[in-house]
Design a protein around this motif. Sequence first.
Motif, PDB file in Angstrom:
ATOM      1  N   VAL A 149       2.839  -9.926  10.012  1.00 32.20           N
ATOM      2  CA  VAL A 149       2.546  -8.785  10.494  1.00 32.20           C
ATOM      3  C   VAL A 149       1.444  -9.132  11.744  1.00 32.20           C
ATOM      4  O   VAL A 149       0.871 -10.075  11.787  1.00 32.20           O
ATOM      5  CB  VAL A 149       1.699  -7.572   9.750  1.00 32.20           C
ATOM      6  CG1 VAL A 149       2.790  -6.917   8.759  1.00 32.20           C
ATOM      7  CG2 VAL A 149       0.542  -8.199   8.980  1.00 32.20           C
ATOM      8  N   VAL A 196       1.985 -12.333   2.676  1.00 32.72           N
ATOM      9  CA  VAL A 196       1.970 -11.387   3.815  1.00 32.72           C
ATOM     10  C   VAL A 196       0.817 -12.040   4.829  1.00 32.72           C
ATOM     11  O   VAL A 196      -0.162 -12.180   4.112  1.00 32.72           O
ATOM     12  CB  VAL A 196       1.802 -10.108   3.533  1.00 32.72           C
ATOM     13  CG1 VAL A 196       0.536  -9.737   2.779  1.00 32.72           C
ATOM     14  CG2 VAL A 196       1.622  -9.355   4.862  1.00 32.72           C
ATOM     15  N   ILE A 203       6.171 -12.382   4.932  1.00 34.94           N
ATOM     16  CA  ILE A 203       6.176 -11.479   5.812  1.00 34.94           C
ATOM     17  C   ILE A 203       4.854 -11.467   6.816  1.00 34.94           C
ATOM     18  O   ILE A 203       3.722 -11.952   6.427  1.00 34.94           O
ATOM     19  CB  ILE A 203       5.956 -10.000   5.220  1.00 34.94           C
ATOM     20  CG1 ILE A 203       7.096  -9.610   4.045  1.00 34.94           C
ATOM     21  CG2 ILE A 203       5.780  -9.056   6.023  1.00 34.94           C
ATOM     22  CD1 ILE A 203       6.909  -8.417   3.186  1.00 34.94           C
ATOM     23  N   ARG A 246      -3.057  -4.466   8.987  1.00 34.76           N
ATOM     24  CA  ARG A 246      -1.606  -4.255   8.213  1.00 34.76           C
ATOM     25  C   ARG A 246      -1.580  -5.029   6.938  1.00 34.76           C
ATOM     26  O   ARG A 246      -0.356  -4.731   6.262  1.00 34.76           O
ATOM     27  CB  ARG A 246      -0.687  -4.395   9.429  1.00 34.76           C
ATOM     28  CG  ARG A 246       0.738  -3.545   8.977  1.00 34.76           C
ATOM     29  CD  ARG A 246       1.590  -3.434  10.183  1.00 34.76           C
ATOM     30  NE  ARG A 246       0.996  -2.792  11.320  1.00 34.76           N
ATOM     31  CZ  ARG A 246       1.140  -3.027  12.269  1.00 34.76           C
ATOM     32  NH1 ARG A 246       2.130  -3.718  12.926  1.00 34.76           N
ATOM     33  NH2 ARG A 246       0.852  -1.989  13.241  1.00 34.76           N
ATOM     34  N   LEU A 305      10.187  -4.527   1.849  1.00 35.43           N
ATOM     35  CA  LEU A 305       9.896  -4.748   0.659  1.00 35.43           C
ATOM     36  C   LEU A 305      11.164  -4.396  -0.477  1.00 35.43           C
ATOM     37  O   LEU A 305      11.271  -5.093  -1.440  1.00 35.43           O
ATOM     38  CB  LEU A 305       8.676  -4.046   0.123  1.00 35.43           C
ATOM     39  CG  LEU A 305       7.514  -4.636   0.833  1.00 35.43           C
ATOM     40  CD1 LEU A 305       6.193  -3.921   0.370  1.00 35.43           C
ATOM     41  CD2 LEU A 305       7.191  -6.089   0.313  1.00 35.43           C
ATOM     42  N   GLU A 353       4.856   2.303   8.085  1.00 41.00           N
ATOM     43  CA  GLU A 353       5.041   2.608   6.798  1.00 41.00           C
ATOM     44  C   GLU A 353       6.569   2.581   6.132  1.00 41.00           C
ATOM     45  O   GLU A 353       6.958   1.897   5.139  1.00 41.00           O
ATOM     46  CB  GLU A 353       4.298   3.731   6.060  1.00 41.00           C
ATOM     47  CG  GLU A 353       4.209   3.792   4.628  1.00 41.00           C
ATOM     48  CD  GLU A 353       2.917   2.930   4.270  1.00 41.00           C
ATOM     49  OE1 GLU A 353       2.756   2.952   3.069  1.00 41.00           O
ATOM     50  OE2 GLU A 353       2.257   2.486   5.102  1.00 41.00           O
ATOM     51  N   ILE A 409       7.724  -0.932   6.468  1.00 40.92           N
ATOM     52  CA  ILE A 409       7.234  -1.820   5.421  1.00 40.92           C
ATOM     53  C   ILE A 409       7.947  -1.675   4.102  1.00 40.92           C
ATOM     54  O   ILE A 409       8.331  -2.664   3.329  1.00 40.92           O
ATOM     55  CB  ILE A 409       5.710  -1.627   4.980  1.00 40.92           C
ATOM     56  CG1 ILE A 409       4.980  -1.888   6.299  1.00 40.92           C
ATOM     57  CG2 ILE A 409       5.191  -2.172   3.808  1.00 40.92           C
ATOM     58  CD1 ILE A 409       3.528  -1.628   6.342  1.00 40.92           C
ATOM     59  N   GLN A 410       8.223  -0.444   3.674  1.00 41.64           N
ATOM     60  CA  GLN A 410       8.849  -0.094   2.405  1.00 41.64           C
ATOM     61  C   GLN A 410      10.262  -0.396   2.526  1.00 41.64           C
ATOM     62  O   GLN A 410      10.938  -1.107   1.467  1.00 41.64           O
ATOM     63  CB  GLN A 410       8.894   1.387   2.341  1.00 41.64           C
ATOM     64  CG  GLN A 410       7.390   1.950   1.831  1.00 41.64           C
ATOM     65  CD  GLN A 410       7.370   3.335   1.494  1.00 41.64           C
ATOM     66  OE1 GLN A 410       8.469   4.031   1.534  1.00 41.64           O
ATOM     67  NE2 GLN A 410       6.205   4.171   1.792  1.00 41.64           N
ATOM     68  N   VAL A 438       0.757  -3.789   3.599  1.00 41.95           N
ATOM     69  CA  VAL A 438       1.879  -4.446   2.808  1.00 41.95           C
ATOM     70  C   VAL A 438       1.697  -4.814   1.328  1.00 41.95           C
ATOM     71  O   VAL A 438       2.334  -4.380   0.318  1.00 41.95           O
ATOM     72  CB  VAL A 438       2.309  -5.629   3.567  1.00 41.95           C
ATOM     73  CG1 VAL A 438       3.513  -6.343   2.763  1.00 41.95           C
ATOM     74  CG2 VAL A 438       3.130  -5.483   4.959  1.00 41.95           C
ATOM     75  N   SER A 439       0.340  -5.513   1.106  1.00 40.69           N
ATOM     76  CA  SER A 439       0.135  -5.862  -0.237  1.00 40.69           C
ATOM     77  C   SER A 439      -0.411  -4.583  -1.166  1.00 40.69           C
ATOM     78  O   SER A 439      -0.123  -5.019  -2.445  1.00 40.69           O
ATOM     79  CB  SER A 439      -1.053  -6.905  -0.199  1.00 40.69           C
ATOM     80  OG  SER A 439      -2.250  -6.527   0.263  1.00 40.69           O
TER      81      SER A 439
END
Length: 284
Positions: free
Chosen positions: A32, A71, A30, A37, A281, A274, A277-278, A41-42
């Motif tokens: 960014v 990421v 991923i 950021r 993932l 956000e 990102i969700q 993510v992590s």
Amino acid sequence: MINESELILNADGSIYHLNLLPEDLANTIITVGDPDRVAKVSKYFDRIELRKGKREFISHTGYVGNKRLTVISTGIGTDNIDIVFNELDALVNIDFQNRTLKSELRSLDIVRIGTSGAVQQDIDMGSILVSEYGVGFDALMSYYEQAYDADELDIQAELVSHFPRLAFRPYVAKASDNLMERIAFDLPKGMTWTAPGFYAPQGRSLRSENTIPNLIELINSFRCKNNRFTNLEMETAGIYALAKMFGHQALSINAILASRVDGRFAARPESIVEEAIQLVLQRI
């Protein structure tokens, strides 16, 4: 054999800018733009096995369930994408000990999660949008040999006609069909304008006189078959073009934070990022 000035390694054997060793990198990545950021993510990883950084390039590798992910932050612009994608490819496809290409080449899955501004009235702020095509209005790919398919050539020809004041030929590159089907199957899609700057190259003017004062209107009105521009940002076209050149799979997911048509910016931009990102993932 690749000489030392071409493939530059740090004292610990890591690649020069990213500061990563081949074993540090997952097959699924991923990207960014913002280094801050990476941790956003992590934080969703079940386990983080590695944190490394150098300059604007911050990397975390870990697991979501049994899926190993890396990421990495790229910073802003396709000049940084040039560094990141060449070094990612080198990490998996060059033998650092012998400085030679490996006999079996690996293909990475690379998903960008980025922010963007919409150029169409029907794309709402807060949308999560996928770039079906990236169109580069920067000079990056003029330094590389690039193979175009018929659709990419058609779009390029229409662009040259529609934007006669441009002093260069834009490049066009398509997203990975596989990643589109896996991750972005139900998202709105369109063409993404990848600009070499944030202000005049994206039609903004604070104290400048822009050479194309009606740029947003021209972008908004472009059509080629069923394709139209949906958003602007600064990395996607470089990601798609270099990924295609190296044989990797790439996808760009855009959190829409602004409407360039009516001049509005999101009140809560971080919540939109956000959500993007969700979504990635959950599906990656």
